[in-house]
Design an enzyme around this catalytic site. Structure first.
Site, mmCIF file in Angstrom:
data_model
loop_
_atom_site.group_PDB
_atom_site.id
_atom_site.type_symbol
_atom_site.label_atom_id
_atom_site.label_comp_id
_atom_site.label_asym_id
_atom_site.label_seq_id
_atom_site.Cartn_x
_atom_site.Cartn_y
_atom_site.Cartn_z
ATOM 1 N N SER B 44 0.813 -1.216 0.000
ATOM 2 C CA SER B 44 0.000 0.000 0.000
ATOM 3 C C SER B 44 0.845 1.264 0.000
ATOM 4 O O SER B 44 0.498 2.242 -0.647
ATOM 5 C CB SER B 44 -0.924 0.016 1.222
ATOM 6 N N GLU B 65 4.827 -0.324 14.605
ATOM 7 C CA GLU B 65 5.296 0.969 14.115
ATOM 8 C C GLU B 65 6.273 1.634 15.074
ATOM 9 O O GLU B 65 7.207 2.313 14.649
ATOM 10 C CB GLU B 65 4.091 1.895 13.867
ATOM 11 N N HIS B 116 -1.566 7.408 2.769
ATOM 12 C CA HIS B 116 -2.940 7.272 3.260
ATOM 13 C C HIS B 116 -3.280 8.326 4.310
ATOM 14 O O HIS B 116 -3.884 8.041 5.337
ATOM 15 C CB HIS B 116 -3.192 5.868 3.798
#
Ligand SMILES: Cc1ncc(C[n+]2csc(CCOP(=O)(O)OP(=O)(O)O)c2C)c(N)n1
Ligand SMILES: [Mg+2]
Lengths: 273, 328
Positions: B44, B65, B116
């Site tokens: 993505s 993350e 995103h």
């Protein structure tokens, strides 16, 4: 009322139908959890569709929030809202959000979608039951990729520390995440040993076997002093042959033709029953 | 000036994240110190392009993350140039304090390249739509914050970020957006670009709102209202000189961003104008509310992020400007 197997098959059909209508969303991890969710909502949990905020209800937290379709299907089949609403999943202005929203969807106990948060919140709910001497239980569905998040292990540590035996986590161990197999992206094994070392009661079952799931939930209920995790071995995309074990079906909706083929399979009989 | 812009309505739309993947591959060829990390979203974010070309220098950190940013900081201490990618919400939100204390505070050479961002994420809904990432990153000392408008600028911004020594946050989108700029377009960290000139009002925009600003300017000029359009991709450092210059020239400013009106471009411009040269200002942006599921186009409409909203905003600042001059 249909038996649990049949309900799981209906839920799988709902998942396909709503994702095809939405044209986006996550089929793989929704299908892998269909049997687990069917058991939870149709034999295990104490909930009342007429009274979704009933304070004594058992709680459910979909920590792997991207599997919202499986939860919405169960809630609709259970009567929390009309089934037709499923067709408006992910549409602008509609209440069925891409990821569960507790303020919009009746029956959703926690807003999720950011992986790792849910188990921590579920443990907080379980702690509240302890404080208030209430007998409701808290159920949480966790993804295996999700278990790579550090907070999952912080929550695991704390839930054991506070002896939250009213917390039950089910790990949807389908072996896949987005970038590939879990063991290739970021190996988590040996998972059962890790949870045991964190002070949990660990059960391992076939996540598509209704009897095993039901029996293990009973064991968990009677277990005192530790939280329980049921590591449920599952198949991502379960029930739709062309989606099974395919990493590419994590976050792509089926086309109309694919949905038709999937529904034919799901309606077709006992292959997965 | 016209040569900066392509005939943008005729060009094929490209998502800025696509340009990111290509820029990374180019960087990887030119510089062996470039390493790339992702958190299970490589396809993505398009870091998969780099992973394919340079598998030895790509590291999937799994869905973790915070740890990804920690690793990136560690890599940077030895002279590597790590690009760490995830969706904007997880990169800046989940890993915020790692970015603050392990990247910005020690001023390590880590590039946080997030995709995103904003409500144009669409169907995934409010949990996935970062509307506050720029506020978070902008408030960090030592952090450079870039919000490219199109594929061309993204490529240039990524190369500039790699060449720059220090922490950089680059914000990109999921949605395919118009390609605006020619290859002659000059991207410089800390510089805003005036891409259209007019004397009545100035529209300062970044990200996908730059195309909306150009569209608004075109429609306004047909109505006899001439606007300056500034592309402010370098949110930090902010080009105060250009902002003050266009404020002085026009006397009315509209900002346009795909972000909460708190803490992003609108706030940054308001800070500069109110201290140095107050003029009527309208901030087009998300009005301090979370997003929801829906198609990107419908959401941009619903949350007030289209050329039509910019046109309204320009008319409102013009009215206030004229009121003011009536009094004077
Ligand atoms: C904090 C965070 N990081 C990244 C994502 C993006 N994401 C959504 S699903 C997913 C993979 C999840 O894998 P797993 O937990 O194994 O789920 P399942 O296989 O059951 O679908 C990722 C990385 C996210 N939702 N939250
Ligand atoms: Mg998985």
């Amino acid at each position: 009322m249909p038996n649990i197997q049949d309900m799981a098959r209906i839920i799988r059909q709902d998942i396909i139908t709503m994702l095809a209508a939405a044209k986006s969303g996550h089929p793989g991890g929704s299908l892998s959890a269909a049997d687990i969710i069917a058991v939870l909502y149709f034999s295990e949990m104490r909930v009342d569709p007429q009274n979704p905020n009933w304070p004594e209800r058992d709680r459910f937290v979909l920590s792997k929030g991207h599997a919202a379709p499986v939860l919405y299907a169960a809630l609709a089949e259970k009567g929390f809202f009309p089934k037709e609403e499923l067709l408006k999943l992910r549409k602008t202005g509609h209440f069925l959000q891409g990821h569960p929203d507790m303020n919009k969807v009746p029956g959703v106990d926690m807003s999720t979608g950011s992986l790792g948060h849910g188990i921590s919140v579920a443990a907080g709910m379980a702690l509240a039951a302890k404080i208030d001497n209430k007998d409701y239980r808290v159920y949480c569905l966790l993804g295996d990729g999700e278990a790579e998040e550090g907070i999952v292990w912080e929550a695991a540590m704390a839930a054991a520390h506070y002896k939250l035996d009213n917390l039950l986590v089910i790990l949807d161990h389908n072996g896949l995440q987005i970038d590939g197999p879990v063991k290739d992206v970021m190996n988590l094994e040996p998972l059962p040993d890790k949870w045991r070392a964190f002070g949990w009661n660990v059960l391992e079952v076939d996540g598509h076997n209704i009897e095993e799931l039901t029996a293990s939930l009973q064991v968990a209920k009677n277990f005192v002093g530790k939280p329980t995790i049921i590591i449920a071995k599952t198949v991502k995309g379960k029930g739709v042959s062309f989606m099974e074990n395919q990493v590419g079906w994590h976050g792509n909706a089926p086309s109309a033709e694919q949905a038709e083929a999937a529904l034919a399979e799901l309606k077709g009989g006992n292959r997965n029953g | 000036m016209a040569e900066l812009l392509v005939d943008w309505k005729k060009e094929k739309k490209i998502a800025t994240r696509e340009a990111y993947g290509q820029a990374l591959v180019q960087l990887g060829k030119d510089n062996p110190d470039i390493v790339v990390l992702d958190a299970d979203l490589a396809k993505s974010t398009k870091t998969s392009d780099f992973a394919k070309a340079f598998p030895q220098r790509f590291f999937d950190m799994g869905i973790a993350e915070q740890n990804m940013i920690g690793f990136a900081a560690g890599l940077a201490t030895t002279g590597k140039i790590p690009f760490a990618s995830s969706f904007a919400i997880f990169a800046t939100g989940r890993a915020f304090e790692q970015i603050r204390n392990s990247v910005a505070y020690p001023r390590l050479n880590v590039k946080i390249a997030a995709t995103h961002a904003g409500i144009s994420v669409g169907e995934d809904g409010g949990s996935h739509q970062a509307i506050e990432d720029l506020a978070l990153m902008r408030s960090l000392p030592n952090m450079t914050v870039l919000v490219p408008a199109d594929a061309t600028e993204t490529k240039k911004a990524i190369l500039a970020a790699a060449a720059y020594q220090g922490p950089v946050y680059i914000r990109m989108g999921r949605l395919a957006v118009p390609v605006l700029f020619t290859d002659d377009y000059n991207f410089v960290i800390g510089k805003a670009n005036v891409i259209r000139e007019g004397q009545d009002a100035a529209i300062i925009a970044n990200g996908l709102m730059v195309a909306e600003a150009l569209q608004a300017a075109e429609e306004l000029s047909a109505q006899g209202i001439n606007t300056t359009v500034v592309n402010c991709a370098s949110l930090k450092p902010l080009d105060r000189d250009t902002i003050l210059k266009v404020a002085r020239q026009t006397g009315a400013v509209v900002t346009a961003e795909e972000h909460n009106i708190i803490g992003g471009l609108g706030s940054a411009v308001a800070e500069v104008l109110s201290e140095h040269y107050p003029v009527p200002l309208y901030r087009v942006g998300i009005k301090d509310t979370f997003g929801e599921s829906g198609s990107p186009e419908e959401l941009l409409q619903k949350y007030g992020l289209t050329s039509a909203h910019i046109i309204q905003a320009v008319k409102s600042v013009l009215a206030r400007k004229n009121e003011k001059s009536d009094i004077n």
